[in-house]
Scaffold this active site. Structure first.
Site, PDB file in Angstrom:
ATOM      1  N   SER A 165       8.269   3.935  -0.477  1.00 42.65           N
ATOM      2  CA  SER A 165       7.313   3.550  -0.782  1.00 42.65           C
ATOM      3  C   SER A 165       7.191   3.975  -2.719  1.00 42.65           C
ATOM      4  O   SER A 165       6.850   2.910  -3.217  1.00 42.65           O
ATOM      5  CB  SER A 165       5.954   3.582  -0.471  1.00 42.65           C
ATOM      6  OG  SER A 165       5.087   3.334  -0.771  1.00 42.65           O
ATOM      7  N   THR A 173       1.189  -1.477  -0.298  1.00 39.68           N
ATOM      8  CA  THR A 173       0.054   0.008  -0.331  1.00 39.68           C
ATOM      9  C   THR A 173       1.109   1.125   0.205  1.00 39.68           C
ATOM     10  O   THR A 173       1.913   1.160   0.718  1.00 39.68           O
ATOM     11  CB  THR A 173      -1.046  -0.052   1.216  1.00 39.68           C
ATOM     12  OG1 THR A 173      -1.952   1.587   1.239  1.00 39.68           O
ATOM     13  CG2 THR A 173      -0.351   0.127   3.036  1.00 39.68           C
ATOM     14  N   GLU A 174       0.732   2.147  -0.202  1.00 39.66           N
ATOM     15  CA  GLU A 174       1.164   2.757  -1.258  1.00 39.66           C
ATOM     16  C   GLU A 174       2.199   4.237   0.327  1.00 39.66           C
ATOM     17  O   GLU A 174       2.924   5.296   0.508  1.00 39.66           O
ATOM     18  CB  GLU A 174       0.663   4.377  -2.219  1.00 39.66           C
ATOM     19  CG  GLU A 174       0.105   4.209  -3.404  1.00 39.66           C
ATOM     20  CD  GLU A 174      -1.404   3.583  -3.238  1.00 39.66           C
ATOM     21  OE1 GLU A 174      -1.335   2.307  -2.547  1.00 39.66           O
ATOM     22  OE2 GLU A 174      -1.987   3.280  -4.405  1.00 39.66           O
ATOM     23  N   ASN A 175       0.766   4.181   1.429  1.00 40.60           N
ATOM     24  CA  ASN A 175       1.127   4.947   2.301  1.00 40.60           C
ATOM     25  C   ASN A 175       2.178   4.104   3.162  1.00 40.60           C
ATOM     26  O   ASN A 175       2.844   4.100   4.903  1.00 40.60           O
ATOM     27  CB  ASN A 175      -0.348   5.037   3.712  1.00 40.60           C
ATOM     28  CG  ASN A 175      -0.973   4.075   3.457  1.00 40.60           C
ATOM     29  OD1 ASN A 175      -1.071   3.564   2.675  1.00 40.60           O
ATOM     30  ND2 ASN A 175      -1.376   4.064   4.741  1.00 40.60           N
ATOM     31  N   GLY A 176       2.887   3.111   2.985  1.00 47.50           N
ATOM     32  CA  GLY A 176       4.011   2.424   3.423  1.00 47.50           C
ATOM     33  C   GLY A 176       3.792   0.942   3.885  1.00 47.50           C
ATOM     34  O   GLY A 176       4.353   0.780   5.448  1.00 47.50           O
TER      35      GLY A 176
END
Lengths: 245, 223, 245, 223
Positions: free
Chosen positions: B90, B48-51
């Protein structure tokens, strides 16, 4: 060397009108709510700071934190990737009324621009956005037959950061996915102001687990029980409390 | 067109093409359903993009931790072997070609691989998130979508009319009626529902469907 | 999903002639000595791999590790920032005999080029090297009145990495300053091969402390008691053992 | 020229200008001596290119850990509040302007601030390390050096003749005879040994020494 400050008010006292302010977080995760609210308190008391340019992934949710900062009329421009949320009304209304400027940046480009600002890289090339509206007016270059967009670094006067543990040197750790933009923004701002859940003595953070080394940090304030945006919003909270905009 | 796949069934079909151990990013919303239909014995690792790498299912209601969310800001849990990282790392994973597949939704997909999935035009507040990064990063960019709009208009088109997310980036489409590859600037039909004729499918598609071999039946379980 | 391999030989078996190989470490700290020696063993047995392009900060020290790889004649070209050490004779002799090519890169530019390779950034601008011999032939651009050199990403076919703890997913931690180039090179290579002091079960590495997430790693081999270059050199070691070149 | 400062005394003088809490990078070799002469009550935080902030003195012999070294590959220890990081983050600190001062050695320094300290010409094996990054990163780049070469030739020159490390980057020089700032493309004399005349100092310097105020005596303890 002690970067700790006793109060939130003291930590945000010097942010001037017109400042560019990076605010950590992705939605509510990692958002430094208490620092933001301290800034709102200062504005309520003194009329400053105003005309801020904010850099954040989003545009706020409900009527607390980032959304409250916008709602108070303190923000001139927002640089973000995704100005939508469960309750984006505050930003949407200001935007549609032409009262706030929006610079929309793809999320990975936003992260890389901030990292570049912190790392002394004035520009870089990315495939992201090539051939789209968000690359309009930007230099294009071809490498090995593929087209890339040139993007500029992004720096700020101030970063507001939410950390988990800090020490007096400003070394920081984060909590789970609350890390997100926080370590990058800490690198890219001239003055990085941190709220940490806990401040420990120098040496108590294992040097292997430091995520943000203290060189990137100017002030640290302890906020032992930080509010979570999602929880505040589910409770229908507003900041300042009770106020109906 | 009476028969078509449900969203769950489209997601199921897309999930069958994900190898064991693949690193996968699922777009916000409908694509998130793909995670539910991994074939037995296979385990993808979700990014997921947020890490987070290696996140798992949603926690029971009331047990959410709002510092452990996905890009859609929904609470998630961690699988063993997960890792946290910041946003630049990320998107290094994304842009650097380290993801095996990204599965995204679409407003329009063109036969040249162009994707439009972020803006329906100048009205409203524009929002892009990580879509423009994902389409140029993952080794394979697949789209899951209804074959036509709610008004019955083709979503698979000759050229996109909406603002682009990325140029020439999509390589496979899983629709409510068919599985289609994009090769050499053309839609190449791989699978279709047995109940729909090639002619009907073509009439619901805004650009030519090429054939370069047998078209398999698109068979999906009840879900 | 299990990226562990039983032997070093198995882990390095597929590196072809002519490959570009990033090797982690700064001097001996973080240098994957056992992986390098496994590559030398393979070359001794099969004549491959040869004509390698190596990327490392240095050029080896004494007659073990990187220096031994060069001494065996397996290396065509070296990309590094500092080809000097306590005992740099192996490289120096090959270089002065014209038997090895050298691309000298400022250390920070080397790190950033590798990071760019891993992050999908084909080129970036840096102030480093402007006006010097090392910027000759490179594009120059001015931003805000300051001059910058355009540098390209650096990728490799293979990275040889020394980690401290690993899990079967390839998540890695490092030991102190042995981190250095290792996490960057793991990102920038098509195949990343890791020797780890300890392999633990998935979930045993705290997700907060993972430095290299497994997505960047292909193979992991346990080397429980890795040799340290400085210690080998002080003992006058050579690899292969006893050989006098 | 009989009287001049020892290397230790030059390092001492440079150390007096480092503020408490400053982030400092010291070049390999001679500049490393500066760390020994921090004034009482002040503590700088030392950065090393290979990924440590807050390292301390060398460990006792026999207690070295070769995974804890500085850029000169010498074993170091850690002070409380230290941190490890990788090379890209380390040079983000350098290039991004986060270091307060870098103190480097020099072959030549020109009055326009150009520095030559990495190559003595085409002979031998070239090696640059982190010097080219440091000169363009730190907020203040200072040089410590003998005032003249072993042959008595000026090291402070009108224009460098050796390959440059960086253009217009040096702002202060601590030499064996004087303290000199570089301002507006000129050497500006700030301090000199009381025992040396201005004329003699000028004769040992390859470009004009400007004065824009009183010249202080350069007084340094026996060390």
């Amino acid at each position: 060397m002690d970067k700790t400050r006793a109060t939130l008010a003291e930590a945000v006292a010097d942010i001037p009108d017109g400042a560019s302010v990076m605010i950590g977080g992705f939605g509510g995760s990692g958002a430094p709510i208490e620092l933001i609210h301290a800034l709102i308190d200062r504005f309520a008391a003194t009329g400053s700071p105003k005309n801020l340019t904010l850099i954040n992934n989003n545009a706020g949710n409900g009527h607390v934190g980032l959304a409250a900062l916008i709602e108070q009329g303190m923000v001139r421009k927002l640089i973000c990737s995704f100005p939508r949320s469960a309750d984006p009304r505050v930003f949407t209304q200001k935007y549609q009324a032409g009262e706030i400027e929006l610079e929309l940046v793809p999320q990975g480009t936003l992260a890389e621009r901030i990292r570049a600002g912190g790392a002394g890289i004035p520009a870089f090339y990315t495939p992201t956005g090539f051939g789209t509206l968000l690359a309009e007016g930007k230099a294009i270059e071809t490498f090995e037959g593929r087209s890339y967009v040139r993007e500029r670094w992004l720096k700020a006067d101030v970063a507001l950061i939410k950390a988990d543990v800090a020490d007096p040197y400003g070394n920081l750790t984060y909590r789970m996915a609350a890390r997100n933009f926080n370590p990058l923004m800490a690198m890219a701002a001239a003055t990085t102001i941190v709220q940490a859940r806990r401040i420990v003595a120098a040496g108590e953070i294992d040097p292997e687990t430091v995520i943000t080394p203290g060189i990137f940090v100017q002030y640290v304030v302890e906020v032992a029980n930080p509010a979570q945006e999602e929880v505040l919003n589910r409770a229908g909270a507003r900041y300042p409390e009770g106020e109906v905009a | 067109m009476s028969e078509k796949l449900s969203n769950a069934q489209i997601a199921w079909r897309a999930a069958q093409d994900i190898a064991d151990g693949a690193y996968v990013n699922l777009g916000i919303g409908f694509p998130e359903m793909v995670a539910q239909y991994q074939p037995p014995g296979r385990q993808a690792i979700f990014h997921t993009e947020n890490g987070i790498l290696g996140f798992g299912e949603a926690p029971p209601q009331g047990e959410e931790d709002w510092d452990m969310i996905n890009a859609g800001k929904k609470a998630v849990t961690l699988n063993p072997g997960a890792a946290f990282f910041h946003h630049a790392d990320s998107f290094a994973m994304v842009r650097g070609g380290h993801l095996d597949v990204a599965i995204l939704g679409a407003y329009e997909v063109a036969e040249n691989g162009d994707l439009a999935n972020w803006s329906t035009g100048p009205k409203g507040v524009p929002a892009v998130g990580g879509a423009m990064d994902l389409v140029h990063g993952a080794k394979r960019v697949a789209v899951i979508t209804e074959h036509v709009t709610k008004d019955g208009k083709p979503k698979l088109v000759k050229r996109c009319t909406l603002p682009l997310t990325g140029v020439g980036c999509v390589t496979r489409l899983y629709t409510s009626l068919a599985v289609i590859d994009i090769e050499g600037g053309h839609f190449v039909l791989r699978e279709k529902l047995p109940s729909i004729s090639l002619e009907t499918l073509q009439s619901l598609t805004g650009a030519e469907l090429k054939l370069d071999g047998p078209v398999a039946d698109l068979i999906v379980p009840e879900l």
